[in-house]
Motif scaffolding. Structure first.
Motif, PDB file in Angstrom:
ATOM      1  N   ASP A 179       3.704   1.593  -1.605  1.00  0.00           N
ATOM      2  CA  ASP A 179       4.268   1.768  -2.952  1.00  0.00           C
ATOM      3  C   ASP A 179       3.212   1.951  -4.032  1.00  0.00           C
ATOM      4  O   ASP A 179       3.519   2.444  -5.118  1.00  0.00           O
ATOM      5  N   HIS A 180       1.987   1.521  -3.776  1.00  0.00           N
ATOM      6  CA  HIS A 180       0.947   1.566  -4.808  1.00  0.00           C
ATOM      7  C   HIS A 180      -0.301   2.215  -4.230  1.00  0.00           C
ATOM      8  O   HIS A 180      -0.924   1.675  -3.316  1.00  0.00           O
ATOM      9  N   GLN A 181      -0.647   3.345  -4.785  1.00  0.00           N
ATOM     10  CA  GLN A 181      -1.768   4.125  -4.261  1.00  0.00           C
ATOM     11  C   GLN A 181      -3.096   3.515  -4.693  1.00  0.00           C
ATOM     12  O   GLN A 181      -3.306   3.183  -5.861  1.00  0.00           O
ATOM     13  N   ARG A 182      -3.985   3.357  -3.732  1.00  0.00           N
ATOM     14  CA  ARG A 182      -5.317   2.839  -4.026  1.00  0.00           C
ATOM     15  C   ARG A 182      -6.233   3.938  -4.553  1.00  0.00           C
ATOM     16  O   ARG A 182      -6.039   5.110  -4.242  1.00  0.00           O
ATOM     17  N   ASP A 235       0.824  -1.212   0.000  1.00  0.00           N
ATOM     18  CA  ASP A 235       0.000   0.000   0.000  1.00  0.00           C
ATOM     19  C   ASP A 235       0.854   1.255   0.000  1.00  0.00           C
ATOM     20  O   ASP A 235       0.441   2.291  -0.545  1.00  0.00           O
TER      21      ASP A 235
END
Length: 721
Positions: free
Chosen positions: A23-26, A21
């Motif tokens: 590193d990767h935006q929801r 979460d």
């Protein structure tokens, strides 16, 4: 033969759910509230109004693309062929409903008129269906028995027994239509999914046996009263065997001849269907011959043969349903509605897939509901479809419900102008036609050995449904079968096949360790997989299997450790010089009885006030017994867990804490995002259970565990991930 396989390599960081979460935006999604859904439902514009009209009147959709030159001739030929079959089946199936044969022609006409406009299937032939006819006949026989007084219903006053039977059948059908229409309006067409193919197969097989027994009295020419209720089939067979010496030989011989001829020709139709332009209408041919022979030789008077008799000419005025019959038959009408829709929808689905168009379950409910209400107003009985009749309509070239409308017109012609020609037809002929058409349903017995080999629970559903429907009646039998089916679902989810996974060396794949020879299971690590939802009914099963998989009970270990710790602390206060980091002196032979509080024993072991750390896996003196724990990491594979309820969430939390408190690191992998969100909303996390325990894949957590414990194994070699 060795096949060449592509290879892939992925280089990325080892992720936990937290680091992923980071590193990767929801994407944040706003979910609609109930009020928003209500507003959307009540909002109307031109496009939505058009879609509503098209959905309620599917005829508009296919009529716009109707190809007159290509389809009209096929529909006409199909309609005539189907109409002939529908007429014969209507006459025959009316006997199952305990009604005069002429009312079977009404069922072949009126329901089709409304389904033509409202139905989404282009191929099914709407009309009588033997199972529904038999279920309606059970109600008719119960309320208006052939021998004895009818039920105490005010609406029966001034009516003949025949009119009373027609009133009961039409009222039950009207109520059945109300149920179907209500379910369609409420958008509950999905209810058909609860009737599995196995359940329907067992139910229709039982219905076929009931139908066979009910027609024996016509084939043998016996005067057997209609019997309904529990064990009715046993009592009917008893009546038949009591009167077997009174068999009418003419009826029996005629029935056998007709069944043999019709069976042979039907087999030829199936074998040479690719070469025949239309199936040979053998039922119609044999009916015409039987009518002529019966009339020419005067079978009624010479051989005492029971014939169809006076046919109703034309159509009678509509009648209102009886509210009192509604009250008496509500319990039977609902399963009739369900069975009628389930059969029609399953047949329609087969042909919609074959011809590449869609059908709408909710609209089908509305269509059949309106059709049965409309038909019942004109004295017809329950309508659905029959696979054999639908097969004729499709195989003879029918493309749309124009063929169905033409078949209804054929029934109308016979009712209005040609019905008198059928009056000398022996009823044994209709009984023989009913029996010979049961072949498909009776052959479903062949499914028993197949189901037993492939899935024993499915076989239990089939046998339970069939047996209960035979002995208890079709309505109660359907309820029992549905109950057995739901119990098998509960059994599958409550007692799933849990497994311990291990690594396929050199890959990031993990499989059941019992299934493979060359498999690697690192020491100190257990990967436990539960392939089902976790809910209140199976949470204890999950915990018991987890304890069995790891080989120890963490709660028992924790309590033993806390008891031993109390003893150590007591001795430390009394004999400080006798206790060292390496071991314990014989002073621990003390037999002091501690009355520990169980709740305190379940708390985490607290050795912070000791001058040394206790290694619980080391050799301890004989007077201290604490089970050893050779597990340092427990991994739970949640890839097949689709939901968690509140009860299971509490049980899972307690189980995880028990392992954590005995020094086992617990990890959960492949947890569904919805479940993870629910865990957050239900306050699942605290000082002991952390979000860092969750990982996206099994291989991620395995690499993390090996790095944390400084171990190397084949799980790391030859792995780029």
């Amino acid at each position: 033969m060795v096949t060449l396989r592509n290879r892939y390599a992925v280089v990325r960081p080892v992720y936990s759910e937290d680091s992923f979460d980071d590193d990767h935006q929801r994407i944040h999604r706003d979910h609609k509230t109930i009020l928003d859904h209500v507003k959307d439902y009540l909002t109307c514009d031109s496009k939505r109004a058009k879609n509503v009209v098209l959905s309620l009147l599917p005829i508009i959709g296919w009529a716009r693309i109707y190809r007159f030159r290509e389809w009209l001739l096929g529909d006409v030929v199909s309609g005539i062929s189907t109409g002939l079959v529908a007429i014969m089946q209507g006459l025959a199936f009316s006997l199952l409903a305990s009604l005069p044969p002429s009312y079977g022609l009404y069922t072949a006409f009126f329901p089709m008129l409304t389904y033509f406009f409202l139905g989404t299937s282009r191929h099914i032939s709407v009309g009588s269906f033997p199972v529904l006819s038999l279920m309606v006949g059970a109600v008719v026989t119960r309320l208006v028995p052939e021998k004895g007084q009818p039920a105490n219903i005010t609406d029966f006053e001034g009516l003949t027994p025949e009119q009373q039977r027609v009133l009961v059948a039409s009222s039950v059908t009207f109520l059945m239509g109300i149920f179907q229409l209500a379910m369609g309006v409420l958008q509950v067409g999905f209810i058909v999914v609860y009737l599995s193919d196995t359940l329907v197969s067992g139910f229709t097989t039982a219905a076929a046996i009931h139908i066979l027994v009910s027609q024996l009295k016509f084939v043998l020419g016996l005067d057997v009263p209609g019997i309904s209720g529990v064990l009715s089939i046993i009592y009917t067979l008893e009546e038949i065997f009591v009167q077997i010496t009174s068999t009418n030989i003419c009826d029996l011989v005629m029935s056998i001849v007709i069944m043999v001829v019709v069976f042979i020709v039907k087999e030829m139709n199936d074998r040479y269907k690719a070469k025949l332009p239309v199936p040979i209408p053998i039922e119609v041919i044999m009916t015409v011959i039987a009518c002529g022979v019966s009339y020419g030789f005067n079978f009624e008077e010479r051989f005492n043969v029971d014939i169809v008799g006076k046919m109703v000419q034309g159509y009678e005025s509509p009648i209102p349903p009886s509210m009192e019959v509604f009250q008496e038959s509500a319990v039977e009408a609902f399963p009739i509605a369900i069975v009628g829709f389930a059969v029609a929808f399953s047949v329609a689905k087969v042909y919609s897939i074959k011809h590449d168009y869609t059908i709408d379950g909710n609209q089908e409910l509305i269509a059949f509901g309106v059709s049965n209400i409309f038909g019942a107003s004109f004295r017809s009985f329950a309508a659905s479809t029959a696979l054999s009749r639908t097969a004729v309509q499709e195989s003879s070239g029918g493309k749309t419900q124009v063929a169905g409308l033409i078949s209804a017109m054929m029934a109308m012609i016979v009712t209005v102008g040609l019905g008198f020609l059928l009056e000398p037809l022996p009823r044994s002929v209709l009984g023989a036609l009913v029996i010979v058409n049961l072949k498909g349903m009776l052959m479903q017995f062949r499914e028993i050995p197949y189901l037993w080999r492939r899935d024993k629970l499915e076989c239990v559903v089939w046998l339970g449904t069939c047996t209960s429907a035979i002995l208890l009646g079709l309505d109660l039998g359907l309820a029992v079968g549905l109950g057995v089916e739901l119990l098998t679902v509960v059994f599958r989810t409550q007692f799933p096949r849990c497994s311990v996974l291990a690594n396929i060396p050199g890959t990031d794949l993990y499989r059941d360790r019992k299934d493979y020879v060359n498999i690697f299971e690192p020491r100190g690590i257990k990967i436990f997989r539960i392939p089902s939802p976790i809910f209140f009914a199976n949470i204890e099963f999950f915990r018991d299997n987890l304890v069995a998989a790891v080989g120890f009970n963490p709660l028992r270990v924790l309590r033993k450790r806390n008891k031993a710790l109390r003893k150590i602390k007591t001795m430390l206060q009394k004999n400080d010089h006798d206790i060292t980091e390496r071991g314990f002196r014989d002073v621990f032979c003390l037999t002091t009885d501690f009355n520990e509080n169980t709740e305190k024993l379940d708390l985490p072991t607290d050795s912070s006030d000791l001058p040394f750390q206790i290694n619980w896996n080391a050799d301890l003196p004989d007077n201290i017994s604490v089970p050893t724990v050779d597990l340092h990491s427990l991994i739970l594979d949640f890839s097949a867990v689709s939901f968690l309820d509140i009860s299971a969430l509490k049980g899972l939390k307690a189980a995880l804490k028990e392992f954590i408190r005995v020094g086992v690191d617990v990890y959960i992998v492949s947890c569904d995002a919805y479940i993870l969100k629910k865990l957050h909303s239900c306050m699942f996390f605290d000082d002991e259970i952390l979000t860092s325990m969750f990982f996206p894949t099994l291989h991620d957590v395995m690499l993390h565990v090996h790095e944390k414990h400084n171990t190397r194994g084949r799980v790391l070699t030859e792995s780029r991930l």
